[in-house]
Design a protein around this motif. Structure first.
Motif, PDB file in Angstrom:
ATOM      1  N   VAL A  59      20.098  60.924  46.545  1.00  0.00           N
ATOM      2  CA  VAL A  59      19.135  60.714  45.483  1.00  0.00           C
ATOM      3  C   VAL A  59      19.730  60.686  44.097  1.00  0.00           C
ATOM      4  O   VAL A  59      20.499  61.641  43.784  1.00  0.00           O
ATOM      5  CB  VAL A  59      18.034  61.822  45.600  1.00  0.00           C
ATOM      6  N   LYS A  60      19.299  59.542  43.519  1.00  0.00           N
ATOM      7  CA  LYS A  60      19.884  59.304  42.156  1.00  0.00           C
ATOM      8  C   LYS A  60      18.941  59.917  41.140  1.00  0.00           C
ATOM      9  O   LYS A  60      17.683  59.600  41.108  1.00  0.00           O
ATOM     10  CB  LYS A  60      19.759  57.729  41.682  1.00  0.00           C
ATOM     11  N   SER A  61      19.592  60.449  40.101  1.00  0.00           N
ATOM     12  CA  SER A  61      18.794  61.093  39.068  1.00  0.00           C
ATOM     13  C   SER A  61      18.523  60.096  37.995  1.00  0.00           C
ATOM     14  O   SER A  61      19.367  59.399  37.552  1.00  0.00           O
ATOM     15  CB  SER A  61      19.579  62.266  38.285  1.00  0.00           C
ATOM     16  N   ALA A  62      16.910  60.094  37.760  1.00  0.00           N
ATOM     17  CA  ALA A  62      16.823  59.070  36.664  1.00  0.00           C
ATOM     18  C   ALA A  62      17.582  59.374  35.205  1.00  0.00           C
ATOM     19  O   ALA A  62      17.965  58.532  34.658  1.00  0.00           O
ATOM     20  CB  ALA A  62      15.415  59.213  36.383  1.00  0.00           C
ATOM     21  N   ILE A  63      17.578  60.533  34.721  1.00  0.00           N
ATOM     22  CA  ILE A  63      18.435  60.982  33.794  1.00  0.00           C
ATOM     23  C   ILE A  63      19.814  60.299  33.629  1.00  0.00           C
ATOM     24  O   ILE A  63      20.116  60.079  32.645  1.00  0.00           O
ATOM     25  CB  ILE A  63      18.101  62.557  33.437  1.00  0.00           C
ATOM     26  N   GLU A  64      20.439  60.713  34.854  1.00  0.00           N
ATOM     27  CA  GLU A  64      21.911  60.137  34.878  1.00  0.00           C
ATOM     28  C   GLU A  64      21.977  58.806  34.647  1.00  0.00           C
ATOM     29  O   GLU A  64      22.765  58.220  34.086  1.00  0.00           O
ATOM     30  CB  GLU A  64      22.568  60.897  36.205  1.00  0.00           C
ATOM     31  N   GLU A  65      21.011  57.901  35.325  1.00  0.00           N
ATOM     32  CA  GLU A  65      21.040  56.582  35.229  1.00  0.00           C
ATOM     33  C   GLU A  65      20.701  56.305  33.863  1.00  0.00           C
ATOM     34  O   GLU A  65      21.162  55.274  33.352  1.00  0.00           O
ATOM     35  CB  GLU A  65      19.836  56.154  36.052  1.00  0.00           C
ATOM     36  N   TYR A  66      19.875  56.973  33.012  1.00  0.00           N
ATOM     37  CA  TYR A  66      19.487  56.635  31.831  1.00  0.00           C
ATOM     38  C   TYR A  66      20.805  56.839  30.921  1.00  0.00           C
ATOM     39  O   TYR A  66      21.181  55.932  30.004  1.00  0.00           O
ATOM     40  CB  TYR A  66      18.390  57.423  31.249  1.00  0.00           C
ATOM     41  N   HIS A  67      21.333  57.929  31.209  1.00  0.00           N
ATOM     42  CA  HIS A  67      22.653  58.169  30.431  1.00  0.00           C
ATOM     43  C   HIS A  67      23.602  57.281  30.697  1.00  0.00           C
ATOM     44  O   HIS A  67      24.596  56.864  29.707  1.00  0.00           O
ATOM     45  CB  HIS A  67      23.065  59.751  30.478  1.00  0.00           C
ATOM     46  N   LYS A  68      23.669  56.573  31.735  1.00  0.00           N
ATOM     47  CA  LYS A  68      25.046  55.766  32.034  1.00  0.00           C
ATOM     48  C   LYS A  68      24.542  54.394  31.276  1.00  0.00           C
ATOM     49  O   LYS A  68      25.735  53.755  30.611  1.00  0.00           O
ATOM     50  CB  LYS A  68      25.052  55.373  33.561  1.00  0.00           C
TER      51      LYS A  68
END
Length: 140
Positions: A59-68
């Protein structure tokens, strides 16, 4: 293209060492129902993960994707890099670089610098003019 031509082409492309399949195992029409059965035959499941299941999925975290994908401000590093070297290029070289990067259109060309004409000074002094007046007009 007919099936016979296709089979012949595939036989030519077969790697050497493989012989023909025995006549009983060759694909062909065995009867009027064989064509329908071939259509209904299911494809064998390929080895690998079943995409329909959730097992093993991360499961990918939306917050991690945003920070990337968030833009990074490199201003501080760029300023340090620019201020580190204080090499000033020669004026002739900078002019050459500007000339190369300038477009060919007339609007991109800088206005031509015209040399200013120096006001022409007189060779004669005020004393010479007074002397001339006395001699020419006769004024003492």
């Amino acid at each position: 293209m007919s099936a016979a031509l296709l089979r012949r082409g595939l036989e030519l492309l077969e790697p050497p060492g493989r012989g023909k399949a025995p006549p009983g195992l060759q694909r062909g029409r065995a009867g009027p129902r064989a064509a329908g059965a071939a259509r209904r035959r299911k494809r064998a499941p390929e080895p690998g993960r079943n995409k329909a299941t959730v097992k093993g999925r991360v499961v990918k975290s939306a917050i991690e994707e945003y920070h990337k994908k968030k833009p990074v401000n490199h201003l501080r590093q760029n300023l340090q890099y620019m201020l580190k070297g204080r090499l000033v290029a020669d004026k002739a070289i900078t002019e050459q670089v500007f000339a190369q990067n300038r477009g060919r259109k007339s609007k991109d060309q800088p206005p031509e610098k015209r040399e200013k004409k120096k006001p022409e000074g007189t060779v004669f002094t005020e004393e010479d003019f007074r002397k001339f007046e006395r001699e020419y007009f006769g004024i003492p």
